[in-house]
Design a protein around this motif. Structure first.
Motif, short mmCIF file in Angstrom:
data_model
loop_
_atom_site.label_atom_id
_atom_site.label_comp_id
_atom_site.label_asym_id
_atom_site.label_seq_id
_atom_site.Cartn_x
_atom_site.Cartn_y
_atom_site.Cartn_z
N HIS A 62 0.81 -1.22 0.00
CA HIS A 62 0.00 0.00 0.00
C HIS A 62 0.84 1.25 0.00
O HIS A 62 0.33 2.35 0.18
N TYR A 63 2.12 1.10 -0.22
CA TYR A 63 2.97 2.29 -0.36
C TYR A 63 4.23 1.89 -1.09
O TYR A 63 4.69 0.75 -0.94
N LEU A 84 5.26 16.33 -5.49
CA LEU A 84 4.86 16.30 -4.07
C LEU A 84 4.34 14.92 -3.70
O LEU A 84 3.92 14.16 -4.56
N GLY A 85 4.37 14.64 -2.40
CA GLY A 85 3.73 13.44 -1.90
C GLY A 85 4.43 12.15 -2.27
O GLY A 85 5.64 12.11 -2.48
N GLU A 86 3.64 11.10 -2.41
CA GLU A 86 4.18 9.76 -2.62
C GLU A 86 5.01 9.64 -3.88
O GLU A 86 5.90 8.79 -3.98
N ALA A 87 4.74 10.50 -4.86
CA ALA A 87 5.46 10.40 -6.14
C ALA A 87 6.92 10.80 -6.03
O ALA A 87 7.71 10.47 -6.91
N ARG A 96 9.02 3.53 5.24
CA ARG A 96 8.26 4.65 5.80
C ARG A 96 7.55 4.19 7.06
O ARG A 96 7.07 3.07 7.16
N ALA A 99 1.65 6.05 9.33
CA ALA A 99 0.98 7.35 9.38
C ALA A 99 1.84 8.48 8.86
O ALA A 99 1.46 9.63 8.94
N SER A 100 3.03 8.21 8.32
CA SER A 100 3.88 9.35 7.94
C SER A 100 3.73 9.73 6.47
O SER A 100 4.24 10.76 6.06
N ALA A 101 3.05 8.92 5.66
CA ALA A 101 2.89 9.27 4.25
C ALA A 101 1.98 10.49 4.12
O ALA A 101 2.30 11.46 3.44
N LEU A 102 0.85 10.44 4.82
CA LEU A 102 -0.07 11.58 4.76
C LEU A 102 0.60 12.81 5.34
O LEU A 102 0.43 13.93 4.84
N ARG A 219 -1.32 4.07 -18.72
CA ARG A 219 -0.76 3.89 -17.37
C ARG A 219 -0.05 2.55 -17.24
O ARG A 219 1.02 2.46 -16.65
C1 LIG Z 1 -4.76 0.95 1.78
C2 LIG Z 1 -3.90 2.13 2.13
C3 LIG Z 1 -3.76 2.50 3.45
C4 LIG Z 1 -2.94 3.59 3.78
N1 LIG Z 1 -2.85 3.98 5.10
C5 LIG Z 1 -2.11 5.07 5.41
C6 LIG Z 1 -2.05 5.55 6.74
O1 LIG Z 1 -2.66 5.00 7.65
N2 LIG Z 1 -1.29 6.65 6.99
C7 LIG Z 1 -0.55 7.25 6.03
O2 LIG Z 1 0.15 8.23 6.31
N3 LIG Z 1 -0.59 6.82 4.75
C8 LIG Z 1 -1.35 5.75 4.43
N4 LIG Z 1 -1.39 5.31 3.13
C9 LIG Z 1 -0.56 5.99 2.13
C10 LIG Z 1 -1.22 7.30 1.70
O3 LIG Z 1 -2.60 7.12 1.52
C11 LIG Z 1 -0.60 7.79 0.39
O4 LIG Z 1 0.79 7.85 0.54
C12 LIG Z 1 -1.11 9.18 0.02
O5 LIG Z 1 -2.49 9.16 -0.19
C13 LIG Z 1 -0.40 9.68 -1.23
O6 LIG Z 1 -1.00 10.90 -1.60
P1 LIG Z 1 -0.56 11.58 -2.96
O7 LIG Z 1 -1.46 12.77 -3.12
O8 LIG Z 1 0.90 11.78 -2.98
O9 LIG Z 1 -0.85 10.51 -4.09
P2 LIG Z 1 -2.20 9.76 -4.46
O10 LIG Z 1 -3.17 9.81 -3.35
O11 LIG Z 1 -1.76 8.44 -4.99
O12 LIG Z 1 -2.78 10.67 -5.64
C14 LIG Z 1 -2.24 10.64 -6.93
C15 LIG Z 1 -3.41 10.99 -7.88
O13 LIG Z 1 -2.87 11.16 -9.20
C16 LIG Z 1 -3.72 10.48 -10.13
N5 LIG Z 1 -2.90 10.11 -11.29
C17 LIG Z 1 -1.93 9.18 -11.37
N6 LIG Z 1 -1.39 9.15 -12.62
C18 LIG Z 1 -2.05 10.10 -13.32
C19 LIG Z 1 -1.97 10.55 -14.68
N7 LIG Z 1 -1.11 10.02 -15.53
N8 LIG Z 1 -2.80 11.54 -15.07
C20 LIG Z 1 -3.69 12.09 -14.22
N9 LIG Z 1 -3.83 11.70 -12.93
C21 LIG Z 1 -3.01 10.71 -12.49
C22 LIG Z 1 -4.23 9.28 -9.36
O14 LIG Z 1 -5.44 8.80 -9.94
C23 LIG Z 1 -4.45 9.88 -7.96
O15 LIG Z 1 -5.72 10.44 -7.82
C24 LIG Z 1 -2.23 4.26 2.76
C25 LIG Z 1 -2.36 3.89 1.43
C26 LIG Z 1 -3.20 2.84 1.11
C27 LIG Z 1 -3.35 2.44 -0.34
#
Ligand SMILES: Cc1cc2nc3c(=O)[nH]c(=O)nc-3n(C[C@H](O)[C@H](O)[C@H](O)COP(=O)(O)OP(=O)(O)OC[C@H]3O[C@@H](n4cnc5c(N)ncnc54)[C@H](O)[C@@H]3O)c2cc1C
Length: 298
Positions: A62-63, A84-87, A96, A99-102, A219
């Motif tokens: 999930h990460y 920014l973020g996970e990318a 990681r 709870a530190s990803a958010l 994708r």
């Molecule tokens: C099941 C699960 C449980 C989790 N639990 C936790 C937790 O308890 N605590 C915590 O800190 N983190 C947790 N995480 C991790 C956390 O949710 C993510 O790290 C965080 O949401 C990442 O946010 P982001 O905005 O960087 O990316 P994302 O939320 O992945 O957003 C990226 C967005 O970009 C869009 N996208 C991708 N490619 C393209 C493209 N080519 N064109 C247009 N749009 C595109 C995607 O559809 C998505 O909407 C969990 C993750 C999962 C899956």
């Protein structure tokens, strides 16, 4: 820490986590102090009390640690492209924490980018780019060619079937535990899958409308490239560290065996062109105040 039985879940990959022995040894309060919130969440989801019955645990990705290289401004190697973020690769290193990803996403969005992007826009002379600009034309032509190619293949396999097969290869060979033989096999399998994808995928519909099959195909093509690189990176890093567990590099107790002397760097892989091996750039990690130490889960 606890007894683990095998066999939970569709592929039997899950485990039973039984805390009876730990509760006996440490006492219920000590266990509650460490895992109380997880136990509460688990009971709310399953209706089962982990203090009384073993937990049914099934691993799920999930990460993903790592990501696009960025500097401290969150700017990538492409000027003006901020990630920014996970990318991006920046905050989490090899593992990681819960709870530190958010938290990272919030920090990037609230505390970093408003200043660094603002600074970039204020301090960079940005040339007006029209659709006639040679680079804009070239990028558009690239995308059109890729879209046309995807739609023209008209193969026998669905986009989803390639996505699923890729997921299985990465899960089986580059998942929770990896080894040299498996990673080499995975690289060969992903390259074969890539070849078959561009020869045998069937993308429905056309490019004249909203087309989710076409969007997904784009994708999945990217995921195939990323999957190959994840295996190349895992093969190159001959140690175990954080979420990267190489079966060949573990302590006699089965803990991750790190090699800080040779691998204290962030591996930044550079795209070298179609069909060429990516180039490894090593960003040395220096620890002045807090020095890395071997972690034990015992
Ligand atoms: C099941 C699960 C449980 C989790 N639990 C936790 C937790 O308890 N605590 C915590 O800190 N983190 C947790 N995480 C991790 C956390 O949710 C993510 O790290 C965080 O949401 C990442 O946010 P982001 O905005 O960087 O990316 P994302 O939320 O992945 O957003 C990226 C967005 O970009 C869009 N996208 C991708 N490619 C393209 C493209 N080519 N064109 C247009 N749009 C595109 C995607 O559809 C998505 O909407 C969990 C993750 C999962 C899956």
């Amino acid at each position: 820490m606890c007894d683990a039985g095998r066999g939970v879940g569709p592929t039997g990959l899950g485990v039973y986590l039984d805390f009876a022995e730990s509760i006996q040894r440490l006492g219920k309060n000590a266990v509650a102090e460490r895992y109380g919130n997880l136990f509460e969440m688990y009971e709310r989801i399953t209706g089962e009390n982990p203090y009384e019955v073993p937990m049914r645990i099934y691993p799920a990705i999930h990460y993903t640690m790592g990501g696009l290289w960025v500097d401290y401004q969150l700017q990538s190697t492409i000027p003006g492209l901020f990630v920014l973020g996970e990318a991006n690769f920046s905050d989490h290193g090899a593992n990681r924490l819960g709870a530190s990803a958010l938290m990272q996403g919030l920090a990037d969005g609230y505390f970093v980018i408003p200043y660094t992007l603002g600074n970039y826009l204020a301090s960079t002379k940005l040339e007006k780019v029209s659709a006639d600009h040679p680079e804009a034309k070239a990028a558009k032509a690239d995308v059109n060619e890729r879209v046309k190619k995807l739609l023209s293949i008209k193969g026998k396999r669905t986009v989803d079937s390639f996505h699923r097969e890729l997921g299985k290869i990465i899960w089986d060979y580059c998942g929770m535990a990896r080894n040299e033989k498996g990673l080499k096999e995975a690289i060969a399998k992903v390259r074969a899958l890539k070849k078959e994808f561009w020869e045998n995928v069937n993308v429905l519909g056309s490019d004249g409308e909203l087309n989710q099959s076409l969007e997904k195909a784009g994708r999945v093509a990217d995921f195939i490239e990323l999957g190959e690189l994840m295996c190349i990176d895992a093969l190159d890093r001959k140690e175990s560290c954080g979420g990267h567990f190489r079966e060949e590099y573990q302590t006699p107790e089965g803990e991750a065996q790190r090699d800080d002397e040779n691998y204290a760097y962030a591996a930044a892989w550079e795209y070298a062109g179609e069909g060429k091996e990516p180039i490894l750039n090593k960003e040395k990690l220096t620890f002045e105040y807090v020095h890395p130490s071997q972690r034990s889960y015992k």
